[in-house]
Design an enzyme around this catalytic site. Structure first.
Site, PDB file in Angstrom:
ATOM      1  N   ASP A 121      -5.731 -11.612  -3.447  1.00  0.00           N
ATOM      2  CA  ASP A 121      -4.373 -11.946  -3.845  1.00  0.00           C
ATOM      3  C   ASP A 121      -4.332 -13.425  -4.218  1.00  0.00           C
ATOM      4  O   ASP A 121      -4.509 -14.254  -3.347  1.00  0.00           O
ATOM      5  CB  ASP A 121      -3.361 -11.598  -2.746  1.00  0.00           C
ATOM      6  CG  ASP A 121      -3.796 -11.998  -1.337  1.00  0.00           C
ATOM      7  OD1 ASP A 121      -4.991 -11.921  -1.011  1.00  0.00           O
ATOM      8  OD2 ASP A 121      -2.921 -12.401  -0.562  1.00  0.00           O
ATOM      9  N   GLY A 174      -7.174  -7.936  -0.632  1.00  0.00           N
ATOM     10  CA  GLY A 174      -7.815  -9.196  -0.222  1.00  0.00           C
ATOM     11  C   GLY A 174      -7.904 -10.183  -1.372  1.00  0.00           C
ATOM     12  O   GLY A 174      -8.035 -11.375  -1.151  1.00  0.00           O
ATOM     13  N   GLU A 209     -11.576 -22.880   2.877  1.00  0.00           N
ATOM     14  CA  GLU A 209     -11.347 -21.457   2.631  1.00  0.00           C
ATOM     15  C   GLU A 209     -12.035 -20.980   1.359  1.00  0.00           C
ATOM     16  O   GLU A 209     -12.515 -19.851   1.269  1.00  0.00           O
ATOM     17  CB  GLU A 209      -9.817 -21.290   2.510  1.00  0.00           C
ATOM     18  CG  GLU A 209      -9.316 -19.967   2.085  1.00  0.00           C
ATOM     19  CD  GLU A 209      -7.875 -20.059   1.564  1.00  0.00           C
ATOM     20  OE1 GLU A 209      -7.487 -21.100   0.991  1.00  0.00           O
ATOM     21  OE2 GLU A 209      -7.153 -19.073   1.726  1.00  0.00           O
ATOM     22  N   ASP A 240     -11.582 -10.885   6.901  1.00  0.00           N
ATOM     23  CA  ASP A 240     -12.170 -12.165   7.307  1.00  0.00           C
ATOM     24  C   ASP A 240     -13.080 -11.976   8.519  1.00  0.00           C
ATOM     25  O   ASP A 240     -14.104 -12.651   8.670  1.00  0.00           O
ATOM     26  CB  ASP A 240     -11.080 -13.170   7.718  1.00  0.00           C
ATOM     27  CG  ASP A 240     -10.127 -13.523   6.595  1.00  0.00           C
ATOM     28  OD1 ASP A 240      -9.532 -12.595   6.019  1.00  0.00           O
ATOM     29  OD2 ASP A 240      -9.968 -14.717   6.285  1.00  0.00           O
ATOM     30  N   SER A 275      -3.239  -2.461   4.763  1.00  0.00           N
ATOM     31  CA  SER A 275      -4.491  -2.826   5.416  1.00  0.00           C
ATOM     32  C   SER A 275      -5.162  -3.921   4.596  1.00  0.00           C
ATOM     33  O   SER A 275      -4.468  -4.667   3.869  1.00  0.00           O
ATOM     34  CB  SER A 275      -5.373  -1.583   5.546  1.00  0.00           C
ATOM     35  OG  SER A 275      -6.519  -1.843   6.287  1.00  0.00           O
ATOM     36  N   ARG A 316       7.144  -9.750   0.066  1.00  0.00           N
ATOM     37  CA  ARG A 316       6.360  -9.899   1.304  1.00  0.00           C
ATOM     38  C   ARG A 316       7.105 -10.887   2.206  1.00  0.00           C
ATOM     39  O   ARG A 316       7.389 -12.007   1.770  1.00  0.00           O
ATOM     40  CB  ARG A 316       4.976 -10.491   1.004  1.00  0.00           C
ATOM     41  CG  ARG A 316       4.017  -9.606   0.268  1.00  0.00           C
ATOM     42  CD  ARG A 316       2.863 -10.435  -0.288  1.00  0.00           C
ATOM     43  NE  ARG A 316       3.361 -11.436  -1.228  1.00  0.00           N
ATOM     44  CZ  ARG A 316       2.730 -12.553  -1.560  1.00  0.00           C
ATOM     45  NH1 ARG A 316       1.548 -12.849  -1.025  1.00  0.00           N
ATOM     46  NH2 ARG A 316       3.251 -13.398  -2.435  1.00  0.00           N
TER      47      ARG A 316
HETATM   48  O1  LIG Z   1      -7.974 -15.772   4.938  1.00  0.00           O
HETATM   49  C1  LIG Z   1      -6.876 -14.940   5.191  1.00  0.00           C
HETATM   50  C2  LIG Z   1      -6.388 -14.267   3.933  1.00  0.00           C
HETATM   51  O2  LIG Z   1      -5.804 -15.289   3.094  1.00  0.00           O
HETATM   52  C3  LIG Z   1      -5.315 -14.879   1.823  1.00  0.00           C
HETATM   53  O3  LIG Z   1      -4.319 -13.901   1.898  1.00  0.00           O
HETATM   54  C4  LIG Z   1      -3.324 -14.011   2.914  1.00  0.00           C
HETATM   55  O4  LIG Z   1      -2.257 -14.811   2.472  1.00  0.00           O
HETATM   56  C5  LIG Z   1      -1.259 -14.230   1.658  1.00  0.00           C
HETATM   57  C6  LIG Z   1      -0.134 -15.229   1.470  1.00  0.00           C
HETATM   58  O5  LIG Z   1       0.316 -15.801   2.652  1.00  0.00           O
HETATM   59  C7  LIG Z   1      -0.761 -12.901   2.266  1.00  0.00           C
HETATM   60  O6  LIG Z   1       0.232 -12.305   1.509  1.00  0.00           O
HETATM   61  C8  LIG Z   1      -1.972 -11.974   2.409  1.00  0.00           C
HETATM   62  O7  LIG Z   1      -1.577 -10.708   2.861  1.00  0.00           O
HETATM   63  C9  LIG Z   1      -2.915 -12.629   3.381  1.00  0.00           C
HETATM   64  O8  LIG Z   1      -4.030 -11.800   3.607  1.00  0.00           O
HETATM   65  C10 LIG Z   1      -6.488 -14.279   1.056  1.00  0.00           C
HETATM   66  O9  LIG Z   1      -6.143 -13.935  -0.239  1.00  0.00           O
HETATM   67  C11 LIG Z   1      -7.053 -13.073   1.818  1.00  0.00           C
HETATM   68  O10 LIG Z   1      -8.182 -12.575   1.130  1.00  0.00           O
HETATM   69  C12 LIG Z   1      -7.520 -13.540   3.189  1.00  0.00           C
HETATM   70  O11 LIG Z   1      -7.916 -12.434   3.953  1.00  0.00           O
END
Ligand SMILES: OC[C@H]1O[C@H](O[C@H]2O[C@H](CO)[C@@H](O)[C@H](O)[C@H]2O)[C@H](O)[C@@H](O)[C@@H]1O
Length: 564
Positions: free
Chosen positions: A311, A309, A517, A163, A209, A275
Site C-alpha cells: 500500500d 502489504g 523501513e 512483517d 489480513s 481506513r
Molecule cells: O510495516 C508495517 C506496514 O506498514 C505499511 O502499511 C501499514 O500502514 C498503512 C497506513 O497507516 C495501513 O493502512 C496498512 O494497513 C498498514 O499495514 C506497509 O505498506 C505494510 O506493508 C507494512 O506491513
C-alpha cells in the site's frame, strides 16, 4: 468473489472507533495537513469510559467550527494516554548480548560490531500488552495479544502480520527461538478469534489480513528447533487460515486456454469505508468521486490494497497517476498465489510430520493444483516472468473468468519474481535448471537491479511501493530464491544483491543511527520516501533481513563495508 460491491461483506465498526475517527477529523481541522499523522488519533488509549469522553468532547469550544489548539491539546492530555503507552517494553527472556554461534561467517570486525547493534535492536522493539488493556479492552484499539512480541517500530506501534516473518528470520539468526515462537503464538491466537490473521493487532485492522506467511514462520522455526509440539499446535490454525484465503471473497475461478479451471486467490477486504487509521487521507482522495457507490468501491480497493502489504503502488492502479483507479480486487496477484502455494506445501509437510497422512495428501494435491494454476495463469514465456492477471469482464460478475493473454499485466514489478522463492522448494520448474537461468536473465534485464538493491517497480509515482524504493522483504525473497535455485550463477547474483543491500543499510545506519523501513535503491545509503506517511525507523523487517543475509553469506575480513 462476491458479485458486485453490494453483496460484499463489511465488518461492523465499534462505537469507540467511530468516536476516535471524529476526534481525528476534528484534530485535522485544528492542526491542518502539515506533519499530521491520522493514525495517532486511533491509537490513543482512553483514560476513562467512552460516554464521559464523548461528553467532554461535545463541550469543547468550536469557534468557526474548529476546536482551538490549546483546547484540543488539553482534552487529549486529560482524556487519553500517549499513543503506544498501552504496549509496554518487554525484556526478551532469550536475548543475550552476543549469542553463542552468532553469525559465524561474519569476520570483518566493523560488520560484526554493527550486526551486534542490529541484534540489540530486538530489545527496543520487544513489547507486551499492558495489564490495563486486558482489564479494560473496551478503552483500547490495541488487541490484547497474550504473549510478548516484536513491533516494526516508530508509528507502527503494534504487531503486523507479514512483517513478523522477516523479524522471525532475524530472531532465528539471533538465536531468539522463544521470542520467535511467541510471535507465532500471538498470530495463532488471532486466528482462533477471527478465523484469520489480522493486518495488525488493532481493532481497526480486523477487516482484512496481510500476505499469508504464517506457515512459513512455523516452517523456519521448526527447521531450527525441531519442535514438533509447536508444529502440532499450529496446524489446526493453519488449516483455518487456508480456508479463509480460499473462501468466497478471496476465491476466483479462471478457465485457461485448454479448458482447465483453476481456483486462485485475490485480496479482498471486508470494508467499504475510509481506513480508520488514515480516514482523513482516504476522504480527501475520494473527494472527487461523486456517487456513494463510487466512494464505497474506492474505499474497498484502498483497504484491499492494504491487505496486499503493497500500500500503495502503481501495481494496483489502472492509471498510475490516479489513486482513485485502484482496482486491487480485480487483480489476481502472483505473489499471493505463490504464498498460498507455499502454505499448501508447508501444511502437507507438517501433517506428514505428525502422522496425519490424509491431510498431507489432500494438501499435496492442493499444492499441485496451485502450481498448475501459477504456470497457466501467471507465467509468461516471452518475458520469462510471472505476471499479475487482471480480471476484466463486462459485468464484473463472472462465475468463471476466461483467461486471455492480454489481461496479464506486462509492467515490471519485483513481485513478478517472487515465485522464485517458492519454486525452489519443491517443483519441476526447479529441476529444469535452464528455467532458473531464464528467469535470472529476465531479472537482470528487467531494470529492477540497482546499485543499492532491487527496486519495487519501474514507475516513479510517489507511492511508497514503487520506484525508487526497495523493501527488505522483496530483496530477501528474491535473493533466497536465487540462492537455493541450484544455479551457481543465480547464487552469485543473489550474493551480489545481498552485499549491495547490506552496504546500503550499513551506510544509512552510520549516517542516521537507525535502521529504516525502506531504502532508495538508486544510491548506497539513501533512505526511501513517498507514500502517505513519513519514512519510519526501527525497523523489524529491515533488521531481520540484514541478519538473515549476514548469516547466509557472511562478510569476509577484507571486504569493505563502506559504499563502493
Ligand atoms: O510495516 C508495517 C506496514 O506498514 C505499511 O502499511 C501499514 O500502514 C498503512 C497506513 O497507516 C495501513 O493502512 C496498512 O494497513 C498498514 O499495514 C506497509 O505498506 C505494510 O506493508 C507494512 O506491513
Amino acid at each position: 468473489a462476491p458479485c458486485g460491491d453490494a453483496s460484499a461483506p463489511v465488518k461492523p465498526t465499534t462505537p469507540l472507533l467511530s468516536f476516535l475517527q471524529r476526534l481525528q477529523s476534528a484534530a485535522f481541522a485544528t492542526l491542518g495537513p502539515d506533519g499530521f499523522d491520522p493514525k495517532l488519533y486511533v491509537d490513543v488509549p482512553f483514560k476513562t469510559d467512552l460516554a464521559a469522553t464523548e461528553e467532554a468532547f461535545a463541550r469543547l469550544p468550536r469557534p468557526g467550527g474548529v476546536i482551538p489548539v490549546s483546547n484540543l491539546e488539553r482534552f487529549l492530555g486529560d482524556y487519553f494516554g500517549e499513543a503506544g503507552s498501552d504496549l509496554v517494553h518487554a525484556e526478551p527472556s532469550d536475548f543475550v548480548v552476543e549469542p553463542e554461534g552468532f553469525l559465524p561467517k561474519v569476520e570483518n570486525p566493523k560488520v560484526r560490531a554493527w550486526a551486534l547493534e542490529v541484534h540489540s535492536l530486538w530489545k527496543n522493539l520487544s513489547r507486551r500488552v499492558s495489564d490495563e488493556v486486558r482489564e479494560r479492552p473496551e478503552q483500547h484499539t490495541l488487541l490484547p495479544l497474550p504473549w510478548p512480541g516484536v513491533v516494526p517500530g516508530s508509528r507502527f506501534r503494534e504487531v503486523y502480520y507479514w512483517d513478523s516473518y522477516w523479524s522471525i528470520r532475524g530472531l532465528l539468526a539471533s538465536k531468539m527461538y522463544d521470542t520467535a515462537k511467541s510471535i507465532v503464538n500471538n498470530l495463532i491466537s488471532l486466528i482462533e478469534i477471527y478465523g484469520y490473521v489480522l493486518n495488525g493487532a488493532r481493532t481497526y485492522y480486523s477487516n482484512r489480513s496481510q500476505p499469508p506467511l504464517l506457515s512459513s514462520m512455523v516452517f523456519e522455526i521448526y527447521m531450527r528447533t525441531g519442535d514438533l509440539a509447536f508444529v502440532k499446535k499450529s496446524l489446526p490454525s493453519l488449516l483455518k487460515e487456508h480456508s479463509f484465503w480460499n473462501s468466497d471473497i478471496h476465491k476466483v475461478i479462471i478457465q485457461d486456454l485448454q479448458g482447465c479451471k483453476h481456483s486462485v486467490s485475490h485480496y479482498y477486504a471486508m470494508w467499504n469505508k475510509p481506513r480508520p487509521e488514515s480516514a482523513t487521507i482516504d476522504e480527501e482522495s475520494a473527494s472527487n468521486l461523486t456517487s456513494a457507490s463510487q466512494k464505497e468501491n474506492f474505499y474497498r480497493q484502498v483497504a484491499s490494497t492494504a491487505e496486499s502489504g503493497w500500500d500503495f503502488s502503481s501495481r494496483w492502479m489502472s492509471n498510475s497517476s490516479d489513486l482513485t483507479t485502484l482496482a486491487t480486487t480485480s487483480i489476481i496477484p502472483v505473489d499471493l498465489n505463490a504464498f498460498i502455494y507455499k502454505m499448501e506445501l508447508d501444511i502437507a509437510f507438517f501433517a506428514k510430520l505428525i502422522g496425519d497422512n490424509s491431510t498431507s495428501e489432500k494438501f499435496l494435491a492442493a499444492s499441485k493444483a496451485r502450481q498448475a494454476a501459477i504456470r497457466s495463469i501467471f507465467w509468461n514465456s516471452e518475458m520469462e516472468q510471472w505476471l499479475d492477471y487482471w480480471l476484466i469482464s463486462k459485468s464484473n460478475c463472472e462465475e468463471v473468468y476466461q483467461w486471455e493473454a492480454h489481461y496479464q499485466n506486462r509492467n515490471i514489478f519485483a513481485s513478478n519474481f517472487i515465485p522464485l522463492w517458492i519454486e525452489t522448494y519443491n517443483t519441476d520448474l526447479c529441476k529444469d535448471g535452464t528455467m532458473v537461468e531464464k528467469v535470472l536473465k529476465s531479472l537482470q534485464s528487467s531494470g529492477l537491479l540497482h546499485v543499492a538493491g532491487i527496486a519495487t517497480s519501474l514507475s516513479n509515482t510517489g507511492e511508497q511501493w514503487d520506484f525508487p524504493n526497495g523493501w527488505a522483504p522483496l530483496q530477501h525473497m528474491i535473493v533466497e530464491g536465487l540462492t537455493k535455485s541450484g544455479s551457481k550463477e543465480a547464487k552469485s547474483v543473489a550474493e551480489d544483491i545481498a552485499i549491495r543491500w547490506i552496504r546500503t543499510n550499513y551506510a544509512a545506519y552510520m549516517k542516521t543511527g537507525a535502521m529504516h523501513e525502506k531504502y532508495d535503491v538508486e544510491a548506497c545509503g539513501k533512505i526511501g520516501g513517498g507514500g502517505e506517511y513519513k519514512p519510519q525507523t526501527g525497523f523489524g523487517w529491515s533488521n531481520g533481513v540484514v541478519l538473515a543475509f549476514l548469516e547466509e553469506f557472511g562478510w569476509p575480513r577484507d571486504r569493505e563495508i563502506e559504499c563502493q
